[in-house]
Design a protein around this motif. Sequence first.
Motif, PDB file in Angstrom:
ATOM      1  N   ASN A 271       0.832  -1.204   0.000  1.00 19.41           N
ATOM      2  CA  ASN A 271       0.000   0.000   0.000  1.00 19.41           C
ATOM      3  C   ASN A 271       0.867   1.255   0.000  1.00 19.41           C
ATOM      4  N   LEU A 272       1.984   1.238   0.737  1.00 23.58           N
ATOM      5  CA  LEU A 272       2.900   2.377   0.731  1.00 23.58           C
ATOM      6  C   LEU A 272       3.463   2.598  -0.671  1.00 23.58           C
ATOM      7  N   THR A 273       3.834   1.506  -1.332  1.00 15.77           N
ATOM      8  CA  THR A 273       4.333   1.619  -2.708  1.00 15.77           C
ATOM      9  C   THR A 273       3.258   2.181  -3.628  1.00 15.77           C
ATOM     10  N   LEU A 274       2.029   1.738  -3.443  1.00 11.71           N
ATOM     11  CA  LEU A 274       0.925   2.225  -4.269  1.00 11.71           C
ATOM     12  C   LEU A 274       0.666   3.708  -4.023  1.00 11.71           C
ATOM     13  N   GLN A 275       0.709   4.141  -2.761  1.00 12.81           N
ATOM     14  CA  GLN A 275       0.466   5.555  -2.465  1.00 12.81           C
ATOM     15  C   GLN A 275       1.563   6.437  -3.050  1.00 12.81           C
ATOM     16  N   LYS A 276       2.790   5.961  -3.053  1.00 13.41           N
ATOM     17  CA  LYS A 276       3.857   6.721  -3.707  1.00 13.41           C
ATOM     18  C   LYS A 276       3.621   6.803  -5.207  1.00 13.41           C
ATOM     19  N   ALA A 277       3.113   5.686  -5.779  1.00  7.39           N
ATOM     20  CA  ALA A 277       2.809   5.714  -7.212  1.00  7.39           C
ATOM     21  C   ALA A 277       1.643   6.642  -7.509  1.00  7.39           C
ATOM     22  N   ASN A 278       0.700   6.757  -6.565  1.00  4.11           N
ATOM     23  CA  ASN A 278      -0.442   7.643  -6.779  1.00  4.11           C
ATOM     24  C   ASN A 278      -0.037   9.112  -6.830  1.00  4.11           C
ATOM     25  N   ALA A 279       1.163   9.421  -6.347  1.00  2.00           N
ATOM     26  CA  ALA A 279       1.649  10.800  -6.450  1.00  2.00           C
ATOM     27  C   ALA A 279       1.962  11.176  -7.895  1.00  2.00           C
ATOM     28  N   VAL A 280       2.153  10.198  -8.755  1.00  2.00           N
ATOM     29  CA  VAL A 280       2.416  10.446 -10.173  1.00  2.00           C
ATOM     30  C   VAL A 280       1.075  10.613 -10.881  1.00  2.00           C
ATOM     31  N   PRO A 281       0.830  11.727 -11.559  1.00  2.00           N
ATOM     32  CA  PRO A 281      -0.457  11.933 -12.248  1.00  2.00           C
ATOM     33  C   PRO A 281      -0.657  10.905 -13.361  1.00  2.00           C
ATOM     34  N   ASP A 282      -1.905  10.564 -13.582  1.00  2.00           N
ATOM     35  CA  ASP A 282      -2.246   9.658 -14.665  1.00  2.00           C
ATOM     36  C   ASP A 282      -2.430  10.431 -15.966  1.00  2.00           C
ATOM     37  N   LEU A 283      -2.348   9.712 -17.073  1.00  2.00           N
ATOM     38  CA  LEU A 283      -2.412  10.327 -18.398  1.00  2.00           C
ATOM     39  C   LEU A 283      -3.761  10.017 -19.038  1.00  2.00           C
ATOM     40  N   THR A 284      -4.354  11.048 -19.621  1.00  2.00           N
ATOM     41  CA  THR A 284      -5.611  10.892 -20.351  1.00  2.00           C
ATOM     42  C   THR A 284      -5.349  11.128 -21.830  1.00  2.00           C
ATOM     43  N   VAL A 285      -5.693  10.166 -22.655  1.00  2.00           N
ATOM     44  CA  VAL A 285      -5.544  10.266 -24.110  1.00  2.00           C
ATOM     45  C   VAL A 285      -6.921  10.492 -24.713  1.00  2.00           C
ATOM     46  N   GLN A 286      -6.989  11.474 -25.646  1.00  2.00           N
ATOM     47  CA  GLN A 286      -8.285  11.873 -26.189  1.00  2.00           C
ATOM     48  C   GLN A 286      -8.226  11.962 -27.704  1.00  2.00           C
ATOM     49  N   GLY A 287      -9.279  11.473 -28.346  1.00  2.00           N
ATOM     50  CA  GLY A 287      -9.468  11.650 -29.788  1.00  2.00           C
ATOM     51  C   GLY A 287     -10.742  12.433 -30.045  1.00  2.00           C
ATOM     52  N   THR A 288     -10.681  13.420 -30.969  1.00  2.00           N
ATOM     53  CA  THR A 288     -11.813  14.305 -31.224  1.00  2.00           C
ATOM     54  C   THR A 288     -12.142  14.331 -32.708  1.00  2.00           C
ATOM     55  N   TYR A 289     -13.447  14.289 -33.006  1.00  2.00           N
ATOM     56  CA  TYR A 289     -13.937  14.479 -34.373  1.00  2.00           C
ATOM     57  C   TYR A 289     -14.945  15.612 -34.357  1.00  2.00           C
ATOM     58  N   ASP A 290     -14.732  16.620 -35.227  1.00  2.00           N
ATOM     59  CA  ASP A 290     -15.637  17.758 -35.347  1.00  2.00           C
ATOM     60  C   ASP A 290     -16.095  17.839 -36.797  1.00  2.00           C
ATOM     61  N   ARG A 291     -17.400  17.674 -37.006  1.00  2.00           N
ATOM     62  CA  ARG A 291     -17.920  17.592 -38.378  1.00  2.00           C
ATOM     63  C   ARG A 291     -17.781  18.895 -39.148  1.00  2.00           C
ATOM     64  N   ASN A 292     -18.173  19.975 -38.522  1.00  2.00           N
ATOM     65  CA  ASN A 292     -18.074  21.302 -39.160  1.00  2.00           C
ATOM     66  C   ASN A 292     -17.244  22.210 -38.268  1.00  2.00           C
ATOM     67  N   ALA A 293     -15.964  21.866 -38.103  1.00  2.00           N
ATOM     68  CA  ALA A 293     -15.095  22.668 -37.255  1.00  2.00           C
ATOM     69  C   ALA A 293     -14.869  24.040 -37.888  1.00  2.00           C
ATOM     70  N   GLY A 294     -14.471  24.979 -37.063  1.00  2.00           N
ATOM     71  CA  GLY A 294     -14.226  26.318 -37.588  1.00  2.00           C
ATOM     72  C   GLY A 294     -13.008  26.376 -38.490  1.00  2.00           C
ATOM     73  N   TYR A 295     -12.080  25.405 -38.331  1.00  2.00           N
ATOM     74  CA  TYR A 295     -10.856  25.416 -39.121  1.00  2.00           C
ATOM     75  C   TYR A 295     -11.073  24.742 -40.465  1.00  2.00           C
ATOM     76  N   ILE A 296     -11.447  23.469 -40.403  1.00  2.00           N
ATOM     77  CA  ILE A 296     -11.761  22.713 -41.621  1.00  2.00           C
ATOM     78  C   ILE A 296     -12.899  21.764 -41.297  1.00  2.00           C
TER      79      ILE A 296
END
Length: 428
Positions: A271-296
């Motif tokens: 549990n101590l090892t896990l709590q030390k690991a919890n100090a490291v932020p987790d990563l969120t990966v995101q994919g986005t699709y915009d049909r009529n985006a303002g750019y293209i």
Amino acid sequence: MKRVLTGLICMLLSWPGFGQTPTTPTDSLRLTLPQAEDQFRRHNLSLLATRLGIDEYRAYQAQAKLFSNPTVYIEQMPYNRQTRDFMPVKQSNSEQVIQVQQLLLLAGKRNKQLALAATNTKIAADRFEDLARTLSFQLHSAFYDLHYQQQAMSVYDQVMNTLSQTVTLYQQQYDKGNVPLKDLARLKAYLFNLSNERQQRLAQIADDQATLSVLLNTMPDQPIRPEVTAMDPDPRRNPAVLSLDSLVALAERNRPDLRAYRDQVTAERQNLTLQKANAVPDLTVQGTYDRNAGYIPNYFGVGVGMALPFFNRNQGNIQAARIRTQSSQQLESGYRLQVENELQQSLTKARQADQLYRTFDRRFNSDFSRLIEGVTLNYRKQNIDVVEFLDFFDSYKTSQLQFIQLQNDRMQRLEELDLAVGSNPFIR
């Protein structure tokens, strides 16, 4: 009067069933110890409930193996004010956004959570085995105590049956004026004392019956008759040959409660090892699709997100886990010392009970018929009176009960030694 007493004793010696053990009810549940243990393992409700606790922690362990679910976000234009369309779906007059996110645990958090869950499952198994060990000791203790209490009841029934017949015959002789009142009063007083002692034995038998009924999950009104072989001194169960160091080594391997303390230390470290690991932020990966985006139109994008550990670095949980680890180590050391003291105490008691049992002279118990014939012969020679006759019966009763109690004490101390070791130390 001497002739009267001689006649009474001779009648008692020839009385049908004298010296025989009363038969037990036909509906009694006769069990050997292995049979009782088998029924205990299969039907004891406390064991069944605690065994389910192991399955519960196995389910937690399976849960820890699972990955986080992805998150889906969908955005739809509800109304186009230019074309005045509700929920438009054409690309020329609508806007839709779809985002998919997946959380990725960093610093090996998933594996650390899985290791902690596996250790918690081991602790649950340790607790189950410790409960089984404790309840098994209660089963053995009540089993042997009931057996020897029933043997003691046989002694009381034999002596009281003989004495009741004597009182009946003496009452008849007293009514005829052949014997004095003081002799009849002595017999009745002694019989009354035996009745009180017998009642105390019946109460202990009722307690043992209730204990076994709960442990074996049987009907409360069904009598249990333990079947135990003759317990002659067995060299294989001689506590004098055991050493404390060997018993400590056996307890280290076999006692589930001691393993539970060790596994708890492991869990706190994980549990101590896990709590030390919890100090490291987790990563969120995101994919986005915009049909009529303002750019293209039909925009596709990929992004990542992470919390910045500026303020919360899990400091409090890490400190608490470190303290719990130190505390569990101290508890384990203290419990190990307690186990060693239990082993020393149990070994000493077992040696004392076994030595006293082995030095007890059992020849008197096996020669009662010859001894009572000698009492009769001495009476015919006018060497004894009614008082001495009662003294002999009291000596016989006391000797029989002492021998039964010695056997019971020996088995109880050996069972306590097995409990302290966590297994039978005489089986290698």
